[in-house]
Design a protein around this motif. Structure first.
Motif, short mmCIF file in Angstrom:
data_model
loop_
_atom_site.label_atom_id
_atom_site.label_comp_id
_atom_site.label_asym_id
_atom_site.label_seq_id
_atom_site.Cartn_x
_atom_site.Cartn_y
_atom_site.Cartn_z
N LEU A 244 0.83 -1.20 0.00
CA LEU A 244 0.00 0.00 0.00
C LEU A 244 0.87 1.25 0.00
O LEU A 244 1.95 1.27 0.60
CB LEU A 244 -0.91 0.01 1.24
CG LEU A 244 -1.88 -1.16 1.39
CD1 LEU A 244 -2.58 -1.08 2.74
CD2 LEU A 244 -2.89 -1.17 0.25
N LYS A 245 0.40 2.29 -0.67
CA LYS A 245 1.15 3.55 -0.72
C LYS A 245 0.92 4.35 0.56
O LYS A 245 -0.23 4.56 0.96
CB LYS A 245 0.73 4.37 -1.93
CG LYS A 245 1.52 5.66 -2.08
CD LYS A 245 1.08 6.45 -3.30
CE LYS A 245 1.88 7.74 -3.41
NZ LYS A 245 1.44 8.56 -4.58
N TYR A 246 1.99 4.79 1.18
CA TYR A 246 1.90 5.62 2.38
C TYR A 246 1.94 7.08 1.96
O TYR A 246 2.97 7.59 1.53
CB TYR A 246 3.05 5.29 3.34
CG TYR A 246 2.91 5.94 4.70
CD1 TYR A 246 1.97 5.46 5.61
CD2 TYR A 246 3.69 7.03 5.05
CE1 TYR A 246 1.82 6.05 6.86
CE2 TYR A 246 3.55 7.62 6.30
CZ TYR A 246 2.61 7.13 7.20
OH TYR A 246 2.46 7.72 8.43
N GLU A 247 0.79 7.75 2.09
CA GLU A 247 0.63 9.10 1.55
C GLU A 247 1.35 10.18 2.35
O GLU A 247 1.56 11.29 1.85
CB GLU A 247 -0.86 9.46 1.46
CG GLU A 247 -1.68 8.53 0.57
CD GLU A 247 -1.40 8.75 -0.91
OE1 GLU A 247 -0.71 9.73 -1.25
OE2 GLU A 247 -1.87 7.92 -1.72
N LEU A 248 1.72 9.89 3.60
CA LEU A 248 2.33 10.92 4.45
C LEU A 248 3.84 10.75 4.56
O LEU A 248 4.44 11.14 5.57
CB LEU A 248 1.69 10.88 5.85
CG LEU A 248 0.18 11.10 5.92
CD1 LEU A 248 -0.29 11.15 7.37
CD2 LEU A 248 -0.22 12.37 5.20
N GLU A 249 4.45 10.22 3.53
CA GLU A 249 5.88 9.94 3.55
C GLU A 249 6.70 11.18 3.87
O GLU A 249 7.72 11.11 4.58
CB GLU A 249 6.31 9.37 2.19
CG GLU A 249 7.73 8.85 2.17
CD GLU A 249 7.97 7.69 3.11
OE1 GLU A 249 8.96 7.74 3.87
OE2 GLU A 249 7.16 6.74 3.08
N SER A 250 6.27 12.34 3.38
CA SER A 250 7.04 13.57 3.58
C SER A 250 6.62 14.34 4.83
O SER A 250 7.19 15.39 5.13
CB SER A 250 6.90 14.49 2.36
OG SER A 250 5.55 14.85 2.17
#
Length: 249
Positions: free
Chosen positions: A217-223
């Protein structure tokens, strides 16, 4: 909207035997499987699947809790966390009745996903609810979780009407849930509630990112970085204007 249960079995994800951050005192914390929220910062995305986890007999949970009673003392007990417990509301009502028969304190950690007669029955057996307010603004709530906050606020209102205790929990995410105007709005919304004993600020962290990666799954809060001490203190000062106790977990 409920997960599959067989007789007196609860679909669980994991168990923590000596929890100290999920309600008062030392607690047996049962993390249940299944959640319909898709919080961008979720540290347990492996609880999303409604049919994942494993089934556990209620009597086994009660047995574990009874064995832990010497450690619970006056304040401790059993907390059901998640995932989202309300998706297994009927079987949890039975579990809480069994625990009360053993004089064990019951606590529910919920995002308030729904409110119906079955949920009200469960809340009647719940000594303390830890209600997770993801965001007071409905549009920002949708951005963070994928769903609205209407039922969450309705559940808070219902709990207030029963005059039974409640703690609020709020994950502080820089750029997402730390907007000063909305922190004040949340405080204004709840300032006249008599049942709220405290609000707990839970600073955002990235401890569960590897689980997202493992699940593909893509983690949207990476930054997004965790809040600074100054940002946490600012939120605490704002909430302190409205709540009798503000705790940072």
């Amino acid at each position: 909207m409920s997960t599959t249960t067989i007789n007196n079995q609860l679909r669980i994800h994991s168990i923590e035997s000596f929890g100290t951050h999920d309600g008062p005192g030392i607690r047996l914390v049962i993390f249940v499987q299944g959640c319909e929220f898709r919080c961008l910062y979720c540290q347990n995305p492996d609880t999303f699947d409604l049919k994942g986890g494993k089934l556990m007999d209620l009597d086994e949970i009660v047995k574990r809790a009874v064995n832990m009673k010497p450690y619970f003392k006056k304040e401790g007990g059993v907390t059901i966390s998640g995932g989202e417990p309300l998706l297994q509301r009927k079987v949890l009502s039975e579990l809480f009745k069994k625990l009360h028969a053993e004089n064990i304190h019951t606590c529910l950690d919920s995002n308030g996903r729904l409110l119906n007669d079955e949920v009200k029955s469960l809340l009647n057996e719940t000594d303390l609810i830890l209600l997770d307010i993801k965001h007071i603004n409905n549009e920002w709530h949708k951005k963070l979780t994928g769903l609205d906050n209407i039922s969450t606020l309705k559940l808070a209102d219902y709990r207030e009407s029963t005059q039974k205790p409640m703690w609020l929990r709020y994950v502080l995410v820089p750029g997402w849930s730390d907007q000063e105007e909305f922190l004040h709005e949340l405080g204004q919304h709840f300032k006249d509630y008599k049942t709220i004993e405290k609000i707990e600020i839970q600073p955002y962290h990235k401890l569960g990112v590897h689980k997202w990666e493992k699940l593909g799954l893509k983690y949207e809060l990476e930054s997004t970085l965790p809040p600074s001490k100054e940002e946490i203190e600012k939120a605490k000062k704002i909430f302190s204007q409205y709540f009798k106790e503000v705790k940072v977990n």
